[in-house]
Design a protein around this motif. Structure first.
Motif, short mmCIF file in Angstrom:
data_model
loop_
_atom_site.label_atom_id
_atom_site.label_comp_id
_atom_site.label_asym_id
_atom_site.label_seq_id
_atom_site.Cartn_x
_atom_site.Cartn_y
_atom_site.Cartn_z
N GLU A 156 0.82 -1.21 0.00
CA GLU A 156 0.00 0.00 0.00
C GLU A 156 0.85 1.26 0.00
O GLU A 156 0.40 2.32 0.48
CB GLU A 156 -0.94 0.00 1.22
N ALA A 157 2.06 1.20 -0.56
CA ALA A 157 2.93 2.37 -0.49
C ALA A 157 3.82 2.45 -1.72
O ALA A 157 4.28 1.42 -2.23
CB ALA A 157 3.79 2.31 0.78
N VAL A 158 4.08 3.68 -2.18
CA VAL A 158 5.02 3.90 -3.28
C VAL A 158 5.62 5.29 -3.13
O VAL A 158 4.94 6.22 -2.65
CB VAL A 158 4.34 3.75 -4.66
N ALA A 159 6.89 5.44 -3.51
CA ALA A 159 7.55 6.75 -3.45
C ALA A 159 8.72 6.78 -4.42
O ALA A 159 9.44 5.78 -4.59
CB ALA A 159 8.05 7.05 -2.04
N PHE A 160 8.91 7.92 -5.07
CA PHE A 160 10.10 8.13 -5.86
C PHE A 160 11.33 8.18 -4.96
O PHE A 160 11.23 8.54 -3.77
CB PHE A 160 10.01 9.46 -6.61
N ASP A 161 12.49 7.85 -5.50
CA ASP A 161 13.72 8.06 -4.76
C ASP A 161 14.08 9.55 -4.80
O ASP A 161 13.37 10.37 -5.42
CB ASP A 161 14.86 7.18 -5.29
N ALA A 162 15.16 9.92 -4.14
CA ALA A 162 15.49 11.34 -3.97
C ALA A 162 15.81 12.04 -5.28
O ALA A 162 15.70 13.27 -5.37
CB ALA A 162 16.67 11.48 -3.01
N LYS A 163 16.20 11.28 -6.31
CA LYS A 163 16.53 11.88 -7.60
C LYS A 163 15.41 11.73 -8.63
O LYS A 163 15.52 12.24 -9.75
CB LYS A 163 17.82 11.26 -8.15
N GLY A 164 14.36 11.01 -8.27
CA GLY A 164 13.26 10.80 -9.20
C GLY A 164 13.59 9.80 -10.30
O GLY A 164 12.88 9.74 -11.30
N LYS A 165 14.63 9.01 -10.11
CA LYS A 165 15.07 8.05 -11.13
C LYS A 165 14.51 6.66 -10.89
O LYS A 165 14.38 5.85 -11.81
CB LYS A 165 16.60 7.98 -11.16
N GLY A 166 14.22 6.33 -9.65
CA GLY A 166 13.68 5.02 -9.29
C GLY A 166 12.56 5.20 -8.29
O GLY A 166 12.18 6.32 -7.94
N TYR A 167 12.04 4.09 -7.77
CA TYR A 167 10.93 4.18 -6.83
C TYR A 167 10.97 3.01 -5.86
O TYR A 167 11.52 1.94 -6.14
CB TYR A 167 9.59 4.24 -7.54
N PHE A 168 10.38 3.24 -4.70
CA PHE A 168 10.32 2.26 -3.61
C PHE A 168 8.88 1.82 -3.38
O PHE A 168 7.95 2.59 -3.56
CB PHE A 168 10.83 2.87 -2.31
N THR A 169 8.73 0.58 -2.94
CA THR A 169 7.48 0.12 -2.35
C THR A 169 7.84 -0.62 -1.06
O THR A 169 8.97 -1.05 -0.87
CB THR A 169 6.68 -0.83 -3.28
N ILE A 170 6.86 -0.73 -0.18
CA ILE A 170 7.06 -1.49 1.06
C ILE A 170 5.77 -2.23 1.37
O ILE A 170 4.68 -1.72 1.11
CB ILE A 170 7.48 -0.56 2.23
N SER A 171 5.89 -3.42 1.91
CA SER A 171 4.72 -4.26 2.14
C SER A 171 4.39 -4.33 3.62
O SER A 171 5.23 -4.07 4.48
CB SER A 171 5.00 -5.68 1.63
N GLU A 172 3.14 -4.68 3.91
CA GLU A 172 2.76 -5.00 5.27
C GLU A 172 3.20 -6.42 5.61
O GLU A 172 3.46 -7.23 4.72
CB GLU A 172 1.24 -4.90 5.45
N LYS A 173 3.26 -6.72 6.89
CA LYS A 173 3.55 -8.08 7.32
C LYS A 173 2.27 -8.89 7.25
O LYS A 173 1.28 -8.56 7.88
CB LYS A 173 4.10 -8.10 8.75
N ALA A 174 2.28 -9.94 6.44
CA ALA A 174 1.11 -10.82 6.32
C ALA A 174 1.40 -12.13 7.04
O ALA A 174 2.49 -12.35 7.57
CB ALA A 174 0.79 -11.06 4.85
N GLU A 175 0.42 -13.01 7.04
CA GLU A 175 0.54 -14.27 7.79
C GLU A 175 1.75 -15.09 7.39
O GLU A 175 2.44 -15.63 8.24
CB GLU A 175 -0.74 -15.09 7.61
N ASN A 176 2.02 -15.14 6.09
CA ASN A 176 3.12 -15.98 5.62
C ASN A 176 4.24 -15.19 4.94
O ASN A 176 5.07 -15.76 4.27
CB ASN A 176 2.57 -17.02 4.63
N THR A 177 4.24 -13.88 5.11
CA THR A 177 5.27 -13.07 4.48
C THR A 177 5.87 -12.07 5.46
O THR A 177 5.23 -11.68 6.43
CB THR A 177 4.70 -12.28 3.27
N GLU A 178 7.09 -11.66 5.18
CA GLU A 178 7.78 -10.67 5.99
C GLU A 178 7.64 -9.30 5.32
O GLU A 178 7.26 -9.19 4.15
CB GLU A 178 9.26 -11.03 6.13
N VAL A 179 7.94 -8.26 6.08
CA VAL A 179 7.94 -6.91 5.52
C VAL A 179 9.18 -6.73 4.66
O VAL A 179 10.30 -7.00 5.12
CB VAL A 179 7.91 -5.85 6.64
N LYS A 180 8.99 -6.29 3.44
CA LYS A 180 10.12 -6.07 2.53
C LYS A 180 10.07 -4.68 1.93
O LYS A 180 8.99 -4.14 1.66
CB LYS A 180 10.12 -7.12 1.41
#
Length: 286
Positions: A257-281
């Motif tokens: 549920e998240a997205v953001a450009f990097d500081a230079k606007g060249k790439g982007y980040f996402t991050i996940s919630e912790k689910a039952e069978n997955t870790e936060v990445k």
């Protein structure tokens, strides 16, 4: 020999930059990093720091601590920012922007979630990016932007601030099609603001959005896709969002549920919630 200690923030940033360099010299365009900090378990927003390029801000959603977590680019958490006197009713997104007048870098936290569309008003909390010199930072000077939607309560998870104008944009989640609202700059910190409906998208389930640092590109994320819109010179935000977007690479997250450009606007980040069978990445795309 000097006994001066190097800041742990600087050490973590240098480590992340070194790993980043190795990754992309090897030709990879996407990489993921495990976020092992147990406090970050329902990450619902992410933003790039303006004051510390390479540093990220994230937070948990409804009912969590009123805290913004500081991450480096490989998912390590060197610090936590506590917003004193503020409640996390349903924080859903976060953004950074320089104020057009005072030119200072600010963090905007969107308490805009409303699953039942029942809240009489919603809030955006704004504070100046603090000095990150310790692992725990208390922020007391917080500006509250209270607002209502001109057509009634909405559930929203996408917040972005235009670096060209300081206008705030919110995109609803459950409406089909998604509705785009604008809070024009300067927003009031003493009176209730009205979010004006300015257009719609051709899809729903929007969970995040972000401007590039230049304001020339816009990211909009749903659960399944990330769209990038180009904002041409002298065009408005709504005109940009009415053009055909480019669909960007995205590793499907179970609860992303998240997205953001990097500081230079060249790439982007996402991050996940912790689910039952997955870790936060933390994912980085370039």
């Amino acid at each position: 020999m000097s006994n001066q200690k190097t800041s742990p923030i600087l050490i973590l940033l240098l480590i992340s930059l070194l790993i980043f360099s190795c990754v992309f010299l090897n030709g990879k365009s996407v990489h993921s990093y495990l976020v092992e900090e147990a406090e970050i378990n329902e990450a619902s927003g992410i933003a790039s720091s303006l004051k510390y390029p390479g540093i990220l801000y994230t937070h948990n959603d409804s009912g969590g601590e009123a805290a913004v977590y500081v991450l480096n680019q490989i998912g390590l958490m060197p610090a936590k920012i506590i917003l004193k006197g503020i409640e996390n009713r349903d924080w859903e997104d976060i953004a950074t922007c320089y104020d057009p007048k005072d030119k200072k870098p600010y963090v905007y936290v969107g308490d805009i979630g409303d699953n039942n569309s029942s809240h009489s008003s919603s809030f955006i909390y704004r504070f100046e990016e603090p000095e990150i010199k310790d692992t725990l930072i208390l922020v007391h000077n917080i500006q509250k932007i209270e607002f209502v939607y001109e057509d009634g309560p909405r559930d929203a998870e996408a917040l972005m601030v235009d670096p060209k104008t300081g206008d705030i944009y919110i995109i609803s989640k459950r409406d089909n099609p998604a509705k785009i609202y604008q809070l024009s700059y300067p927003q009031s910190f003493t009176e209730v603001n009205t979010a004006r409906l300015i257009g719609t998208l051709s899809y729903k389930w929007v969970v995040a959005a972000d401007f590039s640092p230049s304001g020339d590109y816009i990211l909009v994320k749903t659960y399944n896709q990330i769209y990038r819109y180009k904002r041409r010179p002298n065009k408005t935000v709504i005109e940009a969002l009415m053009t055909k977007p480019k669909i960007l690479p995205y590793e499907l997250e179970e609860q992303g549920e998240a997205v953001a450009f990097d500081a230079k606007g060249k790439g982007y980040f996402t991050i996940s919630e912790k689910a039952e069978n997955t870790e936060v990445k933390l994912y980085y795309y370039r």
